[in-house]
Design a protein around this motif. Structure first.
Motif, mmCIF file in Angstrom:
data_model
loop_
_atom_site.group_PDB
_atom_site.id
_atom_site.type_symbol
_atom_site.label_atom_id
_atom_site.label_comp_id
_atom_site.label_asym_id
_atom_site.label_seq_id
_atom_site.Cartn_x
_atom_site.Cartn_y
_atom_site.Cartn_z
ATOM 1 N N SER A 120 0.822 -1.212 0.000
ATOM 2 C CA SER A 120 0.000 0.000 0.000
ATOM 3 C C SER A 120 0.857 1.262 0.000
ATOM 4 O O SER A 120 0.569 2.209 -0.743
ATOM 5 C CB SER A 120 -0.926 0.018 1.213
ATOM 6 O OG SER A 120 -1.796 -1.072 1.177
ATOM 7 N N GLN A 121 1.898 1.291 0.824
ATOM 8 C CA GLN A 121 2.745 2.490 0.907
ATOM 9 C C GLN A 121 3.471 2.751 -0.405
ATOM 10 O O GLN A 121 3.572 3.891 -0.850
ATOM 11 C CB GLN A 121 3.739 2.361 2.067
ATOM 12 C CG GLN A 121 3.117 2.623 3.426
ATOM 13 C CD GLN A 121 2.320 3.916 3.485
ATOM 14 O OE1 GLN A 121 1.099 3.890 3.656
ATOM 15 N NE2 GLN A 121 2.961 5.050 3.325
ATOM 16 N N LYS A 122 3.983 1.686 -1.033
ATOM 17 C CA LYS A 122 4.660 1.858 -2.326
ATOM 18 C C LYS A 122 3.682 2.378 -3.375
ATOM 19 O O LYS A 122 4.017 3.243 -4.171
ATOM 20 C CB LYS A 122 5.270 0.534 -2.796
ATOM 21 C CG LYS A 122 6.523 0.161 -2.057
ATOM 22 C CD LYS A 122 7.649 1.067 -2.453
ATOM 23 C CE LYS A 122 8.926 0.614 -1.777
ATOM 24 N NZ LYS A 122 9.938 1.642 -1.777
ATOM 25 N N LEU A 123 2.470 1.849 -3.365
ATOM 26 C CA LEU A 123 1.467 2.321 -4.321
ATOM 27 C C LEU A 123 1.203 3.802 -4.130
ATOM 28 O O LEU A 123 1.171 4.567 -5.093
ATOM 29 C CB LEU A 123 0.160 1.537 -4.178
ATOM 30 C CG LEU A 123 -0.951 2.093 -5.078
ATOM 31 C CD1 LEU A 123 -0.740 1.661 -6.513
ATOM 32 C CD2 LEU A 123 -2.298 1.703 -4.580
ATOM 33 N N LEU A 124 1.023 4.222 -2.884
ATOM 34 C CA LEU A 124 0.753 5.635 -2.614
ATOM 35 C C LEU A 124 1.914 6.517 -3.068
ATOM 36 O O LEU A 124 1.707 7.579 -3.651
ATOM 37 C CB LEU A 124 0.448 5.847 -1.126
ATOM 38 C CG LEU A 124 -0.839 5.194 -0.619
ATOM 39 C CD1 LEU A 124 -0.959 5.363 0.893
ATOM 40 C CD2 LEU A 124 -2.062 5.745 -1.326
ATOM 41 N N GLU A 125 3.145 6.057 -2.832
ATOM 42 C CA GLU A 125 4.320 6.814 -3.273
ATOM 43 C C GLU A 125 4.350 6.935 -4.795
ATOM 44 O O GLU A 125 4.528 8.028 -5.338
ATOM 45 C CB GLU A 125 5.609 6.112 -2.813
ATOM 46 C CG GLU A 125 5.877 6.185 -1.338
ATOM 47 C CD GLU A 125 7.065 5.309 -0.941
ATOM 48 O OE1 GLU A 125 7.936 5.025 -1.808
ATOM 49 O OE2 GLU A 125 7.110 4.898 0.231
ATOM 50 N N HIS A 126 4.204 5.807 -5.484
ATOM 51 C CA HIS A 126 4.303 5.792 -6.946
ATOM 52 C C HIS A 126 3.158 6.540 -7.620
ATOM 53 O O HIS A 126 3.344 7.136 -8.676
ATOM 54 C CB HIS A 126 4.345 4.358 -7.473
ATOM 55 C CG HIS A 126 5.639 3.650 -7.235
ATOM 56 N ND1 HIS A 126 6.847 4.139 -7.641
ATOM 57 C CD2 HIS A 126 5.912 2.468 -6.628
ATOM 58 C CE1 HIS A 126 7.806 3.306 -7.311
ATOM 59 N NE2 HIS A 126 7.264 2.277 -6.682
ATOM 60 N N SER A 127 1.972 6.486 -7.028
ATOM 61 C CA SER A 127 0.790 7.058 -7.683
ATOM 62 C C SER A 127 0.559 8.524 -7.336
ATOM 63 O O SER A 127 -0.306 9.165 -7.932
ATOM 64 C CB SER A 127 -0.451 6.243 -7.331
ATOM 65 O OG SER A 127 -0.708 6.310 -5.940
ATOM 66 N N GLY A 128 1.312 9.037 -6.362
ATOM 67 C CA GLY A 128 1.180 10.445 -6.011
ATOM 68 C C GLY A 128 0.049 10.751 -5.042
ATOM 69 O O GLY A 128 -0.273 11.911 -4.816
ATOM 70 N N HIS A 129 -0.552 9.733 -4.447
ATOM 71 C CA HIS A 129 -1.580 9.962 -3.430
ATOM 72 C C HIS A 129 -0.924 10.350 -2.101
ATOM 73 O O HIS A 129 0.236 10.029 -1.859
ATOM 74 C CB HIS A 129 -2.409 8.688 -3.216
ATOM 75 C CG HIS A 129 -3.338 8.387 -4.340
ATOM 76 N ND1 HIS A 129 -2.965 7.638 -5.432
ATOM 77 C CD2 HIS A 129 -4.627 8.738 -4.538
ATOM 78 C CE1 HIS A 129 -3.986 7.537 -6.253
ATOM 79 N NE2 HIS A 129 -5.008 8.207 -5.748
ATOM 80 N N ALA A 130 -1.672 11.010 -1.247
ATOM 81 C CA ALA A 130 -1.173 11.362 0.083
ATOM 82 C C ALA A 130 -0.864 10.089 0.869
ATOM 83 O O ALA A 130 -1.552 9.068 0.710
ATOM 84 C CB ALA A 130 -2.212 12.200 0.829
ATOM 85 N N ALA A 131 0.158 10.152 1.708
ATOM 86 C CA ALA A 131 0.603 8.984 2.471
ATOM 87 C C ALA A 131 -0.474 8.439 3.400
ATOM 88 O O ALA A 131 -0.445 7.263 3.764
ATOM 89 C CB ALA A 131 1.855 9.331 3.267
ATOM 90 N N ASN A 132 -1.438 9.282 3.779
ATOM 91 C CA ASN A 132 -2.488 8.822 4.695
ATOM 92 C C ASN A 132 -3.788 8.466 3.967
ATOM 93 O O ASN A 132 -4.831 8.308 4.604
ATOM 94 C CB ASN A 132 -2.750 9.869 5.766
ATOM 95 C CG ASN A 132 -3.261 11.178 5.190
ATOM 96 O OD1 ASN A 132 -3.206 11.394 3.982
ATOM 97 N ND2 ASN A 132 -3.737 12.045 6.050
ATOM 98 N N SER A 133 -3.739 8.339 2.646
ATOM 99 C CA SER A 133 -4.932 7.969 1.884
ATOM 100 C C SER A 133 -5.394 6.571 2.280
ATOM 101 O O SER A 133 -4.565 5.671 2.462
ATOM 102 C CB SER A 133 -4.630 7.973 0.378
ATOM 103 O OG SER A 133 -4.288 9.261 -0.062
ATOM 104 N N PRO A 134 -6.705 6.363 2.381
ATOM 105 C CA PRO A 134 -7.188 5.025 2.716
ATOM 106 C C PRO A 134 -6.983 4.068 1.545
ATOM 107 O O PRO A 134 -7.273 4.409 0.398
ATOM 108 C CB PRO A 134 -8.679 5.234 3.003
ATOM 109 C CG PRO A 134 -9.040 6.492 2.294
ATOM 110 C CD PRO A 134 -7.797 7.335 2.252
ATOM 111 N N VAL A 135 -6.450 2.882 1.857
ATOM 112 C CA VAL A 135 -6.191 1.870 0.832
ATOM 113 C C VAL A 135 -6.823 0.556 1.273
ATOM 114 O O VAL A 135 -6.634 0.119 2.402
ATOM 115 C CB VAL A 135 -4.677 1.657 0.612
ATOM 116 C CG1 VAL A 135 -4.434 0.579 -0.443
ATOM 117 C CG2 VAL A 135 -3.988 2.943 0.222
#
Length: 131
Positions: A39-54
């Motif tokens: 989840s964290q790698k996805l958020l980093e790569h996709s440009g979403h905020a680190a606290n986005s719900p996944v």
């Protein structure tokens, strides 16, 4: 020689829409290297905020209704079912351990991502509107 996974996926999602409260196209995603994709790698790569719900769901759960013809389907819906069946087949053939990541609550970005044979992370992305 086989085609690059991004080419195979791009062809599979051409003219394919994911239907929710809006009809959204798919696009190919490709991220280089890395041994773990979470989840964290996805958020980093996709440009979403680190606290986005996944939310992570199984590939089979995502495709369950998309790949089954219904009695009420017309020719267009049956064609879409075949396209989703082909996409699922290509994901399974070209990506190791694919997962579906759902990011957000009302406007949900959906990523289907797995590891390519050359060690990169690839898949497709779409959006669902869920109010």
């Amino acid at each position: 020689m086989s085609q690059p996974v991004e080419t195979v996926l791009r062809e599979a999602v051409k003219d394919l829409l994911y239907m929710s409260e809006s009809d959204e196209p798919f696009e190919v995603v490709l991220w280089k290297g890395g041994t773990v994709f979470d989840s964290q790698k996805l958020l980093e790569h996709s440009g979403h905020a680190a606290n986005s719900p996944v939310e992570i769901i199984a590939l089979s759960d995502f495709f369950k209704d998309l790949t089954k013809e219904k009695d009420w389907h017309g020719e267009e819906e049956k064609a879409d079912v075949r396209k989703f069946q082909k996409l699922l087949q290509l994901v399974n053939e070209n990506l190791s351990n694919p997962l579906v990541f759902r990011v957000g609550k009302t406007e949900v970005d959906i990523y289907i991502v797995g590891k390519t044979k050359n060690g990169d992370w690839a898949g497709v992305k779409t959006k669902a509107i869920e109010t």
